[in-house]
Design a protein around this motif. Structure first.
Motif, PDB file in Angstrom:
ATOM      1  N   GLY A   1       0.687  -1.284   0.180  1.00 35.10           N
ATOM      2  CA  GLY A   1      -0.089  -0.204   0.111  1.00 35.10           C
ATOM      3  C   GLY A   1       0.642   1.239  -0.037  1.00 35.10           C
ATOM      4  O   GLY A   1       0.264   2.323   0.200  1.00 35.10           O
ATOM      5  N   VAL A   2       2.292   1.193  -0.476  1.00 32.97           N
ATOM      6  CA  VAL A   2       2.783   2.486  -0.296  1.00 32.97           C
ATOM      7  C   VAL A   2       2.755   3.119  -1.548  1.00 32.97           C
ATOM      8  O   VAL A   2       3.146   2.534  -2.627  1.00 32.97           O
ATOM      9  N   PRO A   3       2.501   4.312  -1.668  1.00 32.12           N
ATOM     10  CA  PRO A   3       2.033   5.048  -3.194  1.00 32.12           C
ATOM     11  C   PRO A   3       3.330   5.185  -3.598  1.00 32.12           C
ATOM     12  O   PRO A   3       4.370   5.245  -3.174  1.00 32.12           O
ATOM     13  N   GLY A   4       3.232   5.500  -4.898  1.00 33.10           N
ATOM     14  CA  GLY A   4       4.598   5.789  -5.870  1.00 33.10           C
ATOM     15  C   GLY A   4       5.232   6.692  -5.407  1.00 33.10           C
ATOM     16  O   GLY A   4       6.484   6.648  -5.470  1.00 33.10           O
ATOM     17  N   PRO A   5       4.653   8.073  -5.119  1.00 30.79           N
ATOM     18  CA  PRO A   5       5.397   9.230  -4.769  1.00 30.79           C
ATOM     19  C   PRO A   5       6.461   8.924  -3.564  1.00 30.79           C
ATOM     20  O   PRO A   5       7.366   9.488  -3.251  1.00 30.79           O
ATOM     21  N   VAL A   6       5.626   8.197  -2.505  1.00 26.47           N
ATOM     22  CA  VAL A   6       6.405   7.822  -1.302  1.00 26.47           C
ATOM     23  C   VAL A   6       7.681   6.917  -1.480  1.00 26.47           C
ATOM     24  O   VAL A   6       8.795   7.041  -1.143  1.00 26.47           O
ATOM     25  N   ILE A   7       7.182   6.087  -2.480  1.00 29.69           N
ATOM     26  CA  ILE A   7       8.494   5.006  -2.776  1.00 29.69           C
ATOM     27  C   ILE A   7       9.536   5.739  -3.551  1.00 29.69           C
ATOM     28  O   ILE A   7      10.936   5.566  -3.692  1.00 29.69           O
ATOM     29  N   ALA A   8       9.132   6.896  -4.382  1.00 31.93           N
ATOM     30  CA  ALA A   8      10.190   7.709  -5.177  1.00 31.93           C
ATOM     31  C   ALA A   8      11.093   8.304  -4.381  1.00 31.93           C
ATOM     32  O   ALA A   8      12.284   8.371  -4.398  1.00 31.93           O
ATOM     33  N   ALA A   9      10.375   8.971  -3.042  1.00 35.33           N
ATOM     34  CA  ALA A   9      11.257   9.683  -2.144  1.00 35.33           C
ATOM     35  C   ALA A   9      12.054   8.772  -1.301  1.00 35.33           C
ATOM     36  O   ALA A   9      13.374   9.014  -0.958  1.00 35.33           O
ATOM     37  N   MET A  10      11.958   7.628  -1.354  1.00 35.39           N
ATOM     38  CA  MET A  10      12.726   6.714  -0.672  1.00 35.39           C
ATOM     39  C   MET A  10      13.938   6.184  -1.553  1.00 35.39           C
ATOM     40  O   MET A  10      15.018   6.195  -1.082  1.00 35.39           O
ATOM     41  N   ILE A  11      13.716   6.369  -2.777  1.00 31.74           N
ATOM     42  CA  ILE A  11      14.599   5.882  -3.970  1.00 31.74           C
ATOM     43  C   ILE A  11      15.662   7.172  -3.910  1.00 31.74           C
ATOM     44  O   ILE A  11      17.029   7.060  -3.845  1.00 31.74           O
ATOM     45  N   GLU A  12      15.138   8.333  -3.831  1.00 33.95           N
ATOM     46  CA  GLU A  12      15.902   9.740  -3.783  1.00 33.95           C
ATOM     47  C   GLU A  12      16.811   9.699  -2.655  1.00 33.95           C
ATOM     48  O   GLU A  12      17.938  10.134  -2.580  1.00 33.95           O
ATOM     49  N   SER A  13      16.199   9.288  -1.365  1.00 34.59           N
ATOM     50  CA  SER A  13      17.056   9.279  -0.317  1.00 34.59           C
ATOM     51  C   SER A  13      18.063   8.169  -0.234  1.00 34.59           C
ATOM     52  O   SER A  13      19.209   8.721   0.396  1.00 34.59           O
ATOM     53  N   GLY A  14      17.803   7.167  -0.866  1.00 31.22           N
ATOM     54  CA  GLY A  14      18.959   5.886  -0.998  1.00 31.22           C
ATOM     55  C   GLY A  14      19.996   6.822  -2.104  1.00 31.22           C
ATOM     56  O   GLY A  14      21.259   6.479  -1.795  1.00 31.22           O
ATOM     57  N   SER A  15      19.628   7.357  -3.141  1.00 37.21           N
ATOM     58  CA  SER A  15      20.723   7.872  -3.951  1.00 37.21           C
ATOM     59  C   SER A  15      21.623   8.929  -3.297  1.00 37.21           C
ATOM     60  O   SER A  15      22.758   8.946  -3.639  1.00 37.21           O
ATOM     61  N   GLN A  16      20.737   9.802  -2.504  1.00 39.81           N
ATOM     62  CA  GLN A  16      21.632  10.696  -1.685  1.00 39.81           C
ATOM     63  C   GLN A  16      22.848  10.053  -0.896  1.00 39.81           C
ATOM     64  O   GLN A  16      23.929  10.513  -0.719  1.00 39.81           O
ATOM     65  N   GLY A  17      22.276   8.817  -0.066  1.00 44.46           N
ATOM     66  CA  GLY A  17      23.111   7.971   0.805  1.00 44.46           C
ATOM     67  C   GLY A  17      24.488   7.357  -0.274  1.00 44.46           C
ATOM     68  O   GLY A  17      25.619   7.462   0.373  1.00 44.46           O
ATOM     69  N   ALA A  18      24.355   7.135  -1.436  1.00 45.86           N
ATOM     70  CA  ALA A  18      25.321   6.718  -2.394  1.00 45.86           C
ATOM     71  C   ALA A  18      26.269   7.897  -2.619  1.00 45.86           C
ATOM     72  O   ALA A  18      27.505   7.634  -2.798  1.00 45.86           O
ATOM     73  N   VAL A  19      25.799   9.173  -2.703  1.00 42.70           N
ATOM     74  CA  VAL A  19      26.744  10.222  -3.140  1.00 42.70           C
ATOM     75  C   VAL A  19      27.579  10.280  -1.768  1.00 42.70           C
ATOM     76  O   VAL A  19      28.605  10.799  -2.060  1.00 42.70           O
ATOM     77  N   SER A  20      26.970  10.351  -0.794  1.00 44.42           N
ATOM     78  CA  SER A  20      27.875  10.252   0.764  1.00 44.42           C
ATOM     79  C   SER A  20      28.741   9.193   0.565  1.00 44.42           C
ATOM     80  O   SER A  20      29.841   9.382   1.048  1.00 44.42           O
TER      81      SER A  20
END
Length: 290
Positions: A69-88
């Motif tokens: 039941g997690v909406p697409g925009p929320v999943i997108a925010a999780m992916i974006e957060s994960g990519s920022q972790g990769a930059v770090s």
């Protein structure tokens, strides 16, 4: 009285510090719980952007989130957060940190004093034969040796220690992390399947006028052999430090000279064991000069 109030205020601030310093890290299950609590997409996304996250974001994980039941925009925010972790993580890469647990770009390193030195592979595109006269005069009873040749009389990387320490960083150690502009040495060709130092051979070079050479094959009436001969191998020990990272040391002190870790020998095009007398070997070369 005033001094007492100041002390009380300082005590309250000190008591609050551990709470403030304890950062909450969101996970997949926590995001699902926020969504199921009915907070709304905007509130959940704001929480994701304001908090540290440790998310599982494989294709199967994303499908599972959607089914829960997690909406697409929320999943997108999780992916974006994960990519920022990769930059770090990219910024945290170090090519010379002496700490074997610090992220290093894939490759082979020599521990040299307070830093690590990356050893780039040298490719041998030239080979030569030795013992031709003996082979001819004995009708093939005496062995003819085939040698890989690399240029220059000494390696770029040197050490004064007779028993140097090396670290091998394979792709498993950097999986999911950026190589920070330094490409992996193990992503293509036969090296892509190498995951252990046990697949390497430590060799010593014979130094000639303008080159270094090592035997990588032999041939006589009994047949032909390709690869480093057993008596030419130098024994070494290795231990796994963490997944994809190995510490390697020779079993005995190395005398002054030219050495290298060889991990690939391939024949050139054409007939014969070494394909028209040419072949290819990639060697991580180093020198020992006490």
């Amino acid at each position: 009285m005033k001094a007492r109030r100041v002390l009380v205020a300082l005590a309250m601030m000190a008591a609050a510090l551990p709470v403030a310093a304890t950062a909450e890290t969101l996970t997949n299950d926590m995001v699902v719980a926020l969504v199921q609590a009915g907070l709304g997409d905007d509130a959940v996304i704001a929480k994701i952007r304001a908090s540290a996250g440790h998310y599982a974001l494989s294709t199967d994980d994303l499908i599972a989130l959607k089914k829960r039941g997690v909406p697409g925009p929320v999943i997108a925010a999780m992916i974006e957060s994960g990519s920022q972790g990769a930059v770090s993580a990219k910024a945290a890469f170090s090519a010379d940190s002496p700490d074997p647990l610090a992220p290093h770009p894939s490759g082979l390193y020599l521990l040299s004093g307070p830093r690590m030195v990356r050893i780039d592979p040298t490719t041998s595109n030239q080979s030569k034969t030795g013992g031709i006269l003996g082979y001819a005069f004995t009708g093939g009873i005496a062995s003819l040796s085939i040698k890989a040749v690399i240029p220059n009389v000494t390696a770029r990387v040197r050490t004064k220690h007779g028993r140097p320490t090396f670290y091998f960083y394979f792709d498993e150690a950097t999986r999911g992390l950026s190589q920070a502009g330094s490409p992996s040495l193990w992503l293509s060709g036969p090296a892509s399947a190498i995951t252990s130092p046990n697949e390497f051979t430590l060799i010593r070079f014979d130094v000639k006028k303008d080159r270094r050479e090592t035997r990588v094959g032999s041939m006589n009436l009994a047949g032909a052999k390709a690869g480093v001969m057993d008596r030419d191998r130098i024994a070494f020990d290795y231990e796994q430090v963490t997944p994809g990272v190995f510490k390697v040391m020779p079993k005995a002190d190395l005398t002054a000279g030219e050495y290298g870790f060889l991990y690939s020998v391939s024949a050139g095009a054409g007939p014969g064991m070494w394909g028209n007398g040419t072949g290819s070997a990639r060697i991580f070369d180093f020198a020992v000069h006490p």
